[in-house]
Design a protein around this motif. Structure first.
Motif, PDB file in Angstrom:
ATOM      1  N   ALA A  85       0.833  -1.212   0.000  1.00  0.00           N
ATOM      2  CA  ALA A  85       0.000   0.000   0.000  1.00  0.00           C
ATOM      3  C   ALA A  85       0.864   1.256   0.000  1.00  0.00           C
ATOM      4  O   ALA A  85       0.621   2.198  -0.755  1.00  0.00           O
ATOM      5  CB  ALA A  85      -0.944  -0.007   1.196  1.00  0.00           C
ATOM      6  N   GLY A  88       2.719   1.686  -3.300  1.00  0.00           N
ATOM      7  CA  GLY A  88       1.800   2.210  -4.301  1.00  0.00           C
ATOM      8  C   GLY A  88       1.564   3.702  -4.133  1.00  0.00           C
ATOM      9  O   GLY A  88       1.550   4.453  -5.114  1.00  0.00           O
ATOM     10  N   GLY A  89       1.417   4.137  -2.879  1.00  0.00           N
ATOM     11  CA  GLY A  89       1.232   5.564  -2.632  1.00  0.00           C
ATOM     12  C   GLY A  89       2.427   6.385  -3.091  1.00  0.00           C
ATOM     13  O   GLY A  89       2.270   7.433  -3.723  1.00  0.00           O
ATOM     14  N   CYS A 104      -1.187  -1.288  -5.369  1.00  0.00           N
ATOM     15  CA  CYS A 104      -2.247  -1.079  -4.368  1.00  0.00           C
ATOM     16  C   CYS A 104      -3.326  -2.156  -4.472  1.00  0.00           C
ATOM     17  O   CYS A 104      -3.886  -2.571  -3.451  1.00  0.00           O
ATOM     18  CB  CYS A 104      -2.853   0.312  -4.504  1.00  0.00           C
ATOM     19  N   GLY A 117      -4.834   0.495   2.352  1.00  0.00           N
ATOM     20  CA  GLY A 117      -4.688  -0.044   1.005  1.00  0.00           C
ATOM     21  C   GLY A 117      -5.751   0.520   0.063  1.00  0.00           C
ATOM     22  O   GLY A 117      -5.455   0.911  -1.064  1.00  0.00           O
ATOM     23  N   ASN A 120      -4.970   4.323  -0.552  1.00  0.00           N
ATOM     24  CA  ASN A 120      -3.874   4.522  -1.502  1.00  0.00           C
ATOM     25  C   ASN A 120      -4.271   4.097  -2.910  1.00  0.00           C
ATOM     26  O   ASN A 120      -3.856   4.728  -3.891  1.00  0.00           O
ATOM     27  CB  ASN A 120      -2.612   3.801  -1.033  1.00  0.00           C
ATOM     28  N   LEU A 121      -5.090   3.050  -3.016  1.00  0.00           N
ATOM     29  CA  LEU A 121      -5.609   2.658  -4.326  1.00  0.00           C
ATOM     30  C   LEU A 121      -6.457   3.793  -4.897  1.00  0.00           C
ATOM     31  O   LEU A 121      -6.332   4.144  -6.070  1.00  0.00           O
ATOM     32  CB  LEU A 121      -6.430   1.371  -4.225  1.00  0.00           C
TER      33      LEU A 121
END
Length: 185
Positions: A85, A88-89, A104, A117, A120-121
């Motif tokens: 997560a 991905g961020g 994410c 998660g 951030n997605l």
């Protein structure tokens, strides 16, 4: 207490992690980073220290370095949802939106009840211009942590972007009801 822990046990990685957490909570981000680095010097495989170091680097807008910390955490613990997560961020903040979305999505698959998660997605989807999908991710984040202001604010922006203005106002009002100072951040 954390200062005392470091003084009494300077060779104890957990003492440095604890002190770094306290410093980070006080907004002393560079100082926190130094203690997370020391924890890693003492224990190079300390995944929690890598995650927290990545957070401090991202807070200082050192996104490429944050990515390195999160990637190292994943090399040590490939199924760590928090590392996915956060990676991905950070990737999204570097403009690598598609890669961020995929990472994410992996985080959400690994831990579907972790609101971070989903949040951030949502950020990665929003940054990629996929606003409807972002709204769904933010909705899931607030289902899992209803008192969290940031997803409501982000959701309001994405709802506005797809001309769902009434819902955007509602999301914004919810954020303000949770924390009237949330726009100060």
């Amino acid at each position: 207490y954390s200062t005392e822990a470091v003084r009494l046990a300077p060779g104890f990685a957990e003492a440095h992690l604890l002190h770094g957490m306290v410093l980070g909570g006080q907004g002393l981000i560079p100082q926190a980073a130094e203690h997370f680095r020391e924890a890693l010097r003492l224990d190079p495989g300390y995944v929690d220290a890598l995650l927290r170091l990545g957070w401090t680097l991202a807070e200082q807008h050192k996104y490429a370095e944050a990515v390195e910390a999160y990637e190292q955490a994943l090399r040590l613990q490939g199924d760590n949802a928090a590392a996915h997560a956060r990676l991905g961020g950070a990737l999204s903040l570097l403009g690598k939106h598609q890669e961020a979305i995929e990472i994410c999505q992996k985080a959400v698959t690994l831990d579907p009840v972790d609101p971070d998660g989903h949040y951030n997605l949502g950020v990665a989807l929003s940054n990629a211009g996929r606003h409807d999908e972002a709204v769904r991710a933010f909705e899931q984040a607030v289902r899992l942590r209803p008192e969290w202001v940031q997803p409501y604010l982000a959701m309001a922006e994405d709802l506005g972007a797809v001309n769902r203005h009434g819902e955007a106002v509602s999301a914004f009002e919810k954020a303000m009801s949770l924390d009237p100072r949330s726009l100060d951040d």
